[in-house]
Motif scaffolding. Structure first.
Motif, short mmCIF file in Angstrom:
data_model
loop_
_atom_site.label_atom_id
_atom_site.label_comp_id
_atom_site.label_asym_id
_atom_site.label_seq_id
_atom_site.Cartn_x
_atom_site.Cartn_y
_atom_site.Cartn_z
N THR A 17 -11.25 1.55 -3.96
CA THR A 17 -11.33 2.99 -4.19
C THR A 17 -12.72 3.44 -4.60
OG1 THR A 17 -8.99 3.13 -4.70
CG2 THR A 17 -10.36 4.89 -5.56
N THR A 45 -8.08 2.35 -1.12
CA THR A 45 -7.92 3.50 -0.25
C THR A 45 -7.77 2.97 1.17
OG1 THR A 45 -9.25 4.94 -1.66
CG2 THR A 45 -8.99 5.63 0.62
N MET A 62 0.85 -1.19 0.00
CA MET A 62 0.00 0.00 0.00
C MET A 62 0.88 1.24 0.00
SD MET A 62 -3.27 0.73 0.29
CE MET A 62 -3.77 2.31 -0.18
N ASP A 63 0.46 2.24 -0.71
CA ASP A 63 1.18 3.51 -0.77
C ASP A 63 1.33 4.07 0.65
OD1 ASP A 63 2.10 6.05 -1.26
OD2 ASP A 63 0.57 6.53 -2.73
N THR A 72 -3.80 6.39 -0.92
CA THR A 72 -4.53 5.83 -2.05
C THR A 72 -3.60 5.17 -3.06
OG1 THR A 72 -4.49 7.94 -3.23
CG2 THR A 72 -6.41 7.51 -1.86
N THR A 73 -4.16 4.19 -3.74
CA THR A 73 -3.56 3.58 -4.92
C THR A 73 -4.66 3.60 -5.97
OG1 THR A 73 -4.25 1.29 -4.51
CG2 THR A 73 -2.19 2.01 -3.45
#
Length: 66
Positions: free
Chosen positions: A46, A29, A1-2, A24-25
């Motif tokens: 998302t 989310t 995950m970001d 978010t990616t």
């Protein structure tokens, strides 16, 4: 995950630590508590998170941005 966590633009001085943060990616989310970022992270598709934000928008205000 970001790992580029962002706080809400509504977080102001004094209350800036009583907020949620999101990362978010393109497909997910993640949401975490900014007071204790080492605890559990919730993740959502998302599109589902965007629908949730739209459902919270009061009439007449600009859309919430992810």
């Amino acid at each position: 995950m970001d790992t580029n966590w962002r706080k809400s633009s509504y977080s102001g001085p004094g209350d800036g630590d009583s907020c949620v943060e999101i990362a978010t990616t393109p497909t997910r989310t993640a949401v975490r508590d900014s007071k204790d970022p080492t605890r559990a992270v919730l993740t959502f598709p998302t599109a589902a998170f965007a629908a949730f934000l739209r459902a919270l928008e009061p009439a007449g205000l600009p859309p919430l941005m992810l």
